[in-house]
Design a protein around this motif. Structure first.
Motif, short mmCIF file in Angstrom:
data_model
loop_
_atom_site.label_atom_id
_atom_site.label_comp_id
_atom_site.label_asym_id
_atom_site.label_seq_id
_atom_site.Cartn_x
_atom_site.Cartn_y
_atom_site.Cartn_z
N THR A 16 -8.43 -1.31 -4.27
CA THR A 16 -7.45 -1.94 -3.28
C THR A 16 -6.29 -2.93 -4.04
O THR A 16 -6.48 -3.34 -5.16
CB THR A 16 -8.15 -3.07 -2.57
N ILE A 17 -5.22 -2.95 -3.08
CA ILE A 17 -4.07 -3.87 -3.70
C ILE A 17 -4.55 -5.31 -3.64
O ILE A 17 -4.70 -5.78 -2.52
CB ILE A 17 -2.89 -3.43 -2.91
N GLU A 46 0.83 -1.22 0.04
CA GLU A 46 0.08 0.03 0.06
C GLU A 46 0.93 1.32 -0.04
O GLU A 46 1.83 1.44 0.56
CB GLU A 46 -0.92 0.04 1.23
N ASP A 47 0.43 2.34 -0.84
CA ASP A 47 1.09 3.53 -0.70
C ASP A 47 0.04 4.57 -1.38
O ASP A 47 -0.30 4.70 -2.40
CB ASP A 47 2.26 3.45 -1.51
#
Length: 367
Positions: free
Chosen positions: A117-118, A108-109
Motif C-alpha cells: 500500500t501507499i 494511488e495509481d
C-alpha cells in the motif's frame, strides 16, 4: 564550493522524472525497478533574482549563477545494506552527496508499480533502516580498529582525540543497533570533524512529497502529505507534483506561466527544491561584480572573508590584504556605488570579517 544533493527513494516513486525536470535532462524513467543503474549527475543553477538586478546595474555582459549538483540514485529496496538490488553500489553513491532528497510517493495509481500500500512514512523508514544497517556494519569494523589505536598510542593529544571518537561511536552504535532513528538524527549534530562523511543515516535531508495532479489545488487534504508533515515538520517537507514539474520544464516561459496559473502555482516547485537544498546545507551567496560578469559564489554561513576569497581563486586567499565590501540590498536602494560611499556603506574589511548573504566584495591582494 560544490553542492551535491542525491535523489533517493524506493523504485517507481518519481525520482528519475523529478531529476529530468530539475536538470531539464532526459534519463530513462521506465515503469520498473533499477531503470537507473549508474547515478546520473547534472548541474542546475540556483534561482536568485538578485543576479538580473545586478547585471542591469553594472551593465554586465553575463551572469554566472551559483549551481547545485543533483544525483539520481537508483531505487533502494529492503535488504540493500546486505547487497539486495545492487544495494552496496547504491549506498556508496549516497555517501558521496551532501544532502539526501527523499522522494516519497503520496498518491494511488494502479498503473504504476508499488510494493504494498501507499505509505510514504513507511517507505522513508525502509530507506532509513537500510542506511542505519550500513552504518552499523561500518561501525562494527571501525570500533575495534580505533580501540586498538587508543590502547597502543602514547601521544596524549592523539589518545584524547581517539577517546572522544570512541565515545561518540559507541553512542552511535547503540542508537543504530536499537534502530532508533530519532536518536541517530540527534547525534548527527555532534559528529566529530574527524568522522565527517562516514555515516549515511546522519546526512541532512529534505522530503519531496510526490502528489497527484488533482491534489495540487488542495494538497493540505492529502493524508499522506499530512502524515509526513506531522513526522518531519512543514519546513522539511516539499509538496510537488513531479508529473506537472516535468511538463513545466519542457515549456517556454509563457506556456509555463499559463500552466502554473491553471494549478495556482506561484513558482515552479523545482525552484523551491533547489532553494531549500541550498538553505538546508547552510549556504549563503556573495557576489563579485563588474562589466564582464556578475558571479554568484556559494559559501557556508559563517565563513570569513579570506576563506571566501579562496573560493574565487587560491591566490586571493594566499595574498589577501583586505576587501572592499558592501551589500547588494543597499545597492538596490541607492542604485549608485558613489552614493553608497557617501553613506558609509562601502567598507574596508580585514581577514576576520564574516561574509553576509548578498555581500559584494572586491579583494585586494598581493601577488
Amino acid at each position: 564550493m560544490a553542492i551535491k544533493a542525491g535523489l533517493v527513494g524506493l523504485p517507481n516513486v518519481g525520482k528519475s522524472t523529478l531529476f529530468n525536470a530539475l536538470t531539464k535532462s532526459q534519463v530513462p524513467a521506465e515503469n520498473y525497478p533499477f531503470c537507473t543503474i549508474e547515478p546520473h549527475v547534472a548541474i542546475t543553477p540556483v534561482p536568485d533574482d538578485r543576479l538580473e538586478k545586478l547585471k542591469n546595474l553594472y551593465q554586465s555582459e553575463k551572469i554566472i549563477p551559483a549551481t547545485a549538483t543533483f544525483v539520481d540514485i537508483a531505487g533502494l529496496v529492503k535488504g540493500a545494506a546486505s547487497g539486495e538490488g545492487l544495494g552496496n553500489q547504491f549506498l556508496s553513491h549516497i555517501k558521496q552527496v551532501d544532502l539526501i532528497l527523499h522522494v516519497l510517493r503520496c498518491f494511488e495509481d494502479p498503473d504504476i508499480l508499488h510494493s504494498g500500500t501507499i505509505d510514504p512514512v513507511a517507505d522513508y523508514e525502509t530507506i532509513c533502516a537500510e542506511l542505519m544497517l550500513k552504518d552499523l556494519d561500518t561501525l562494527n569494523s571501525m570500533i575495534p580498529k580505533i580501540e586498538k589505536l587508543h590502547k597502543t598510542t602514547s601521544n596524549t593529544a592523539e589518545k584524547a582525540a581517539l577517546e572522544a571518537e570512541l565515545t561518540f561511536l559507541k553512542k552511535m552504535h547503540t542508537s543504530l543497533n536499537n534502530a532508533d532513528a530519532p536518536a541517530v538524527r540527534a547525534l548527527s549534530t555532534h559528529v566529530p570533524p574527524s568522522l565527517n562523511n562516514i555515516f549515511l543515516s546522519t546526512k541532512n535531508f529534505l522530503i519531496i512529497a510526490n502528489l497527484a495532479e488533482q491534489d495540487l489545488d488542495n494538497y493540505e487534504k492529502n493524508p499522506h502529505l499530512q502524515a509526513l508533515i506531522k513526522q518531519f515538520g512543514k519546513d522539511r517537507v516539499i509538496p510537488v507534483c513531479v508529473k506537472i514539474e516535468q511538463e513545466l520544464s519542457q515549456l517556454n516561459h509563457e506556456e509555463a506561466a499559463e500552466l502554473m496559473g491553471l494549478y495556482n502555482l506561484k513558482e515552479p516547485s523545482l525552484d523551491i527544491i533547489i532553494r531549500k537544498t541550498y538553505d538546508h546545507l547552510g549556504l549563503i551567496t556573495f557576489f563579485t561584480c563588474g562589466p564582464k560578469e556578475i558571479h554568484a559564489w556559494p559559501i557556508t554561513n559563517g565563513t570569513k572573508i579570506r576563506q571566501a576569497a579562496g573560493e574565487i581563486h587560491s591566490d586571493l586567499e594566499r595574498g589577501f590584504i583586505c576587501s572592499e565590501t558592501f551589500n547588494c540590498k543597499d545597492l538596490f536602494e541607492t542604485k549608485n556605488i558613489a552614493k553608497l560611499k557617501e553613506l558609509g556603506k562601502v567598507r574596508t574589511e580585514g581577514q576576520d570579517y564574516i561574509v553576509e548573504d548578498g555581500d559584494i566584495i572586491l579583494v585586494r591582494f598581493s601577488k
